[in-house]
Design a protein around this motif. Structure first.
Motif, PDB file in Angstrom:
ATOM      1  N   PRO A   1      -4.435   3.007  -6.695  1.00 13.61           N
ATOM      2  CA  PRO A   1      -5.405   2.783  -5.607  1.00 13.61           C
ATOM      3  C   PRO A   1      -4.832   1.812  -4.570  1.00 13.61           C
ATOM      4  O   PRO A   1      -4.015   0.942  -4.892  1.00 13.61           O
ATOM      5  CB  PRO A   1      -6.617   2.171  -6.319  1.00 13.61           C
ATOM      6  N   GLN A   2      -5.260   1.991  -3.341  1.00 14.80           N
ATOM      7  CA  GLN A   2      -4.840   1.088  -2.278  1.00 14.80           C
ATOM      8  C   GLN A   2      -5.397  -0.308  -2.562  1.00 14.80           C
ATOM      9  O   GLN A   2      -6.479  -0.454  -3.127  1.00 14.80           O
ATOM     10  CB  GLN A   2      -5.336   1.583  -0.916  1.00 14.80           C
ATOM     11  N   VAL A   3      -4.656  -1.317  -2.153  1.00 17.40           N
ATOM     12  CA  VAL A   3      -5.065  -2.701  -2.379  1.00 17.40           C
ATOM     13  C   VAL A   3      -6.079  -3.100  -1.316  1.00 17.40           C
ATOM     14  O   VAL A   3      -5.892  -2.829  -0.130  1.00 17.40           O
ATOM     15  CB  VAL A   3      -3.833  -3.643  -2.318  1.00 17.40           C
ATOM     16  N   ASN A   4      -7.180  -3.710  -1.753  1.00 17.87           N
ATOM     17  CA  ASN A   4      -8.188  -4.217  -0.835  1.00 17.87           C
ATOM     18  C   ASN A   4      -7.780  -5.626  -0.427  1.00 17.87           C
ATOM     19  O   ASN A   4      -7.863  -6.550  -1.217  1.00 17.87           O
ATOM     20  CB  ASN A   4      -9.567  -4.214  -1.509  1.00 17.87           C
TER      21      ASN A   4
ATOM     22  N   ASN B   1       0.820  -1.209   0.000  1.00 16.51           N
ATOM     23  CA  ASN B   1       0.000   0.000   0.000  1.00 16.51           C
ATOM     24  C   ASN B   1       0.858   1.264   0.000  1.00 16.51           C
ATOM     25  O   ASN B   1       0.483   2.260  -0.619  1.00 16.51           O
ATOM     26  CB  ASN B   1      -1.011  -0.019   1.142  1.00 16.51           C
ATOM     27  N   ALA B   2       2.024   1.234   0.622  1.00 15.98           N
ATOM     28  CA  ALA B   2       2.953   2.375   0.538  1.00 15.98           C
ATOM     29  C   ALA B   2       3.484   2.504  -0.892  1.00 15.98           C
ATOM     30  O   ALA B   2       3.612   3.613  -1.426  1.00 15.98           O
ATOM     31  CB  ALA B   2       4.101   2.191   1.525  1.00 15.98           C
ATOM     32  N   PHE B   3       3.787   1.365  -1.529  1.00 13.55           N
ATOM     33  CA  PHE B   3       4.240   1.344  -2.928  1.00 13.55           C
ATOM     34  C   PHE B   3       3.147   1.929  -3.828  1.00 13.55           C
ATOM     35  O   PHE B   3       3.418   2.748  -4.703  1.00 13.55           O
ATOM     36  CB  PHE B   3       4.551  -0.115  -3.305  1.00 13.55           C
TER      37      PHE B   3
END
Length: 154
Positions: free
Chosen positions: A140-143, A131-133
């Motif tokens: 988008p942030q990974v769910n 998520n930082a990557f």
């Protein structure tokens, strides 16, 4: 003669982020991945990772596509792991991967980051890392699902 200098930081995980890459095999797998890639003309600078994922720093050649290189690295390494029975259960990488270009001036910083994966993951989970990557690259942030609750055919 054409010349290229295209650095890419690639990250990919095991299927369901299953922790296949334990301390006993992790370095052996990463060493094999690098040596095999180099033998096929893929310029892999460094490979490292943690129990459930790998990072590669790659320099793309002028006629190479990122998707084909990642497919070759992942496909050959999973085949090699299974043929050599390095894991109790069938080893599989997940289908997707994350990749971002790296400027020449940041290559040493990315190399250092990849080299220090074990220390890095003493304080940060893979979910936090990806998520930082994603945030750094405006993705988008990974769910995420908790892999311990997923049904695993292994």
């Amino acid at each position: 003669m054409s010349w290229t200098n295209i650095w890419v930081h690639v990250v990919f995980a095991t299927k369901h982020r299953y922790p296949f890459l334990n301390d006993a095999i992790r370095l052996k797998v990463f060493f094999h991945m690098k040596q095999n890639a180099i033998s096929k003309g893929i310029q892999v600078d460094f490979v490292n990772g943690y129990k459930d994922h790998a990072h590669c720093l790659i320099s793309l050649g002028r006629e190479q596509s990122l998707s084909k290189i990642v497919q070759q690295i992942k496909g050959e390494s999973s085949c090699w792991i299974n043929q050599n029975k390095l894991t109790k259960n069938k080893f599989v990488w997940q289908d997707d991967y994350w990749a971002a270009s790296v400027s020449e001036r940041h290559v040493e910083r990315v190399r250092h980051y990849i080299i220090n994966q074990e220390a890095h993951h003493a304080t940060k989970t893979f979910k936090e890392e990806i998520n930082a990557f994603a945030k750094k690259n405006n993705w988008p942030q990974v769910n995420w699902k908790d892999p311990s609750t997923e049904v695993d055919a292994h």
